[in-house]
Design a protein around this motif. Structure first.
Motif, mmCIF file in Angstrom:
data_model
loop_
_atom_site.group_PDB
_atom_site.id
_atom_site.type_symbol
_atom_site.label_atom_id
_atom_site.label_comp_id
_atom_site.label_asym_id
_atom_site.label_seq_id
_atom_site.Cartn_x
_atom_site.Cartn_y
_atom_site.Cartn_z
ATOM 1 N N TYR A 441 -0.857 19.744 -49.203
ATOM 2 C CA TYR A 441 -1.659 20.294 -48.039
ATOM 3 C C TYR A 441 -3.219 20.458 -48.183
ATOM 4 O O TYR A 441 -3.932 20.452 -47.367
ATOM 5 C CB TYR A 441 -0.783 21.527 -47.406
ATOM 6 N N ALA A 448 -1.777 26.087 -44.764
ATOM 7 C CA ALA A 448 -0.727 26.451 -45.227
ATOM 8 C C ALA A 448 -0.024 27.795 -44.895
ATOM 9 O O ALA A 448 -1.043 28.830 -44.738
ATOM 10 C CB ALA A 448 -0.639 26.335 -46.916
ATOM 11 N N LEU A 502 7.851 23.709 -41.797
ATOM 12 C CA LEU A 502 6.773 22.838 -41.998
ATOM 13 C C LEU A 502 6.788 22.159 -40.479
ATOM 14 O O LEU A 502 5.730 21.768 -39.719
ATOM 15 C CB LEU A 502 6.699 21.936 -42.819
ATOM 16 N N GLU A 506 4.051 21.827 -37.493
ATOM 17 C CA GLU A 506 3.537 20.874 -37.050
ATOM 18 C C GLU A 506 3.510 20.464 -35.530
ATOM 19 O O GLU A 506 2.576 19.623 -35.252
ATOM 20 C CB GLU A 506 4.014 19.371 -37.944
#
Length: 519
Positions: A441, A448, A502, A506
């Protein structure tokens, strides 16, 4: 109870609450809690320490007193002191405080066997200490330690003490059920006797929870006419703890029709901060603040809530800065599913809703816990588009644990079709995995999340090959949310939970409701 009156709330989390086994607050944590109690919750008084405990405690009290002086709260900070001449009083004055809660003996047994003194000798010592406190500019409140047993076994002793002290410079007489032995009937009787005999005095009641009767006893003490009650955040305290502020405040407001100065909307957030500082977790079924107490499980309840809120009571979650949830498990019905879909802004036709309901019941039968965070993934899976629409996929990973060396992890993921791989070492296998992911990342300059909490839960009755549930709490862009996953290996479950997180970030699909603002 007919007269409208305001009940004074004294919080003793930092004194009595710190007597919980294994709990010790750092100095800065104590300053933080004092601020939260006085400025956020708006309790009337805070008992912050016992005199003469240690040099570290003295320094902590000085810091709290300095803060209180600066912000105009010094008269609302109280320190427990002892009948020891001027030793405790000097300790309190030197720490910068102005109120002493003087501990004297409220039962004949304590006076006889602990002090080895006659009642006349002890009474003279107490009076002498009060005189010294006045000369030193201290306000005096007075605890009658073991008062509950004193009223049971030696009322004459209690009344002789009160007769000797009622005209002294004492602001409040505090009646502790020191060993948590009272039942509600006794509490009402004993408090009523004290108030009837000394109607002009201010009495506080201090409950302990050894028989799980602390809140009920507070109720009866207030009915009898006491003007103040003592509480702790999350019910912290020695043995079974003290009366919890959350339940006591709700009781006073809802069942007694009386008022306090406490701001209900801050109870939950303050409770969570104290949970973090103390290390003592709040039970899921703790009234008002437990994770599950505003969660409807049965489908019939969710259906009733749709039809004129038939399963609501006066404990509305919004009062406490919370919201109502509808559990997703084997007891869930169509109404539960619809309530959760509405919370996420998802609309399904009847057939799709039926399929999602069937899948959630199936997961519940396998002991899997489904929450609001996971519902979009179940919906996607049921509608046959879950896997294809995942932007971030775990292609492969390797975890290495070698004696004498730090664990290492190698991860290989795809992000929207692009493949990335990194290796990192860490303090544990999951830590190594996280660092490897962070490397990816960082190279991509992607934000993050921050890991806030990590909990592993073993289902009741599980065997050695049972699933474990890993629940991880994340913070991202001022939102706090949870993801969870199941596997036989807790690290694998944690990796699955991380991948869920994640993909939520996203896709921008972080739930709008299932988070709290951090204080």
């Amino acid at each position: 109870m007919g007269e409208a009156r305001k009940i004074e709330i004294m919080d003793t989390t930092l004194r009595d609450g710190e007597q919980t086994s294994g709990v010790s607050f750092a100095a800065q944590e104590k300053v933080s809690v004092v601020r939260l109690l006085l400025e956020e919750l708006k309790v009337d008084r805070v008992e912050i320490a016992s005199a003469r405990v240690s040099e570290g405690e003295f320094q902590s009290v000085k810091k709290m007193a300095q803060w209180a002086h600066t912000h105009g709260y010094i008269d609302r900070l109280e320190v427990l002191g002892f009948v020891d001449g001027t030793t405790s009083l000097e300790w309190i004055v030197n720490a910068g405080c102005k109120v002493v809660n003087l501990l004297c003996k409220g039962s004949l047994k304590h006076c006889t066997y602990q002090l080895c003194k006659s009642q006349q000798e002890h009474l003279a010592d107490v009076k002498n200490t009060i005189v010294h406190a006045q000369r030193m500019g201290l306000t005096v409140n007075l605890y009658l330690e073991d008062w509950s047993n004193g009223m049971r076994d030696s009322k004459e002793y209690v009344f002789r003490m009160m007769d000797g002290l009622k005209d002294e410079a004492v602001t409040r007489f505090m009646l502790p059920d020191t060993l948590g032995v009272l039942n509600p009937d006794e509490t009402h009787l004993f408090c009523s006797e004290m108030i009837a005999r000394y109607p002009k005095l201010h009495f506080d009641f201090h409950a302990h929870n050894d028989y799980d009767l602390a809140v009920a006893n507070v109720y009866e003490a207030i009915k009898a006419g006491v003007k103040g009650v003592h509480v702790t955040v999350n019910g912290l305290g020695e043995r079974a703890g003290n009366a919890p502020i959350t339940s006591v405040v709700a009781l006073i407001h809802d069942h007694m029709g009386l008022s306090t100065n406490v701001d209900e909307s801050k109870l939950y957030s303050v409770s969570k901060v104290v949970e973090s500082y103390s290390g003592v977790r709040i039970p899921n079924n703790k009234p008002v603040i437990g994770d599950n107490v505003f969660t409807q499980v049965a489908g019939v309840h969710a259906d009733g809530d749709k039809k004129k809120n038939l399963y609501f009571n006066d404990l509305m979650p919004e009062r406490f800065g919370r919201f109502r949830e509808y559990a997703l498990g084997k007891n869930a019905g169509r109404s539960n599913i619809i309530k959760n879909l509405e919370a996420l802004g998802i609309e399904l036709d009847d057939e799709a809703t039926r399929k999602v309901t069937a899948r959630i019941i199936e997961l519940g039968d396998r002991k899997e816990i489904v929450n609001l965070d996971e519902l979009p993934y179940i919906v996607s899976d049921v509608l046959k588009n879950g896997v294809e629409n995942q932007d971030i996929k775990m292609l492969n990973y390797s975890l290495t644990l070698t004696d004498g060396l730090r664990p290492t992890a190698t991860v290989k993921i795809s992000i929207k079709g692009e493949i990335y791989q990194e290796t990192a070492a860490g303090d544990g296998q999951y830590h190594a995995f996280s660092k490897a992911m962070y490397k990816i990342y960082k190279k991509l300059d992607k934000p993050a999340p921050e890991l806030i909490d990590y909990v592993v839960v073993i289902p009741p009755g599980g065997k050695t090959n049972a699933y474990v549930q890993t629940v991880i709490t994340w913070k991202f862009q001022d939102k706090v949310f949870k993801t969870r996953a199941l596997d036989i290996d807790q690290t694998v479950a944690a990796i699955k939970a991380t991948m869920k997180m994640l993909n939520m970030i996203e896709s921008g699909n972080i739930p709008n409701m299932n988070y709290m603002r951090l204080p």
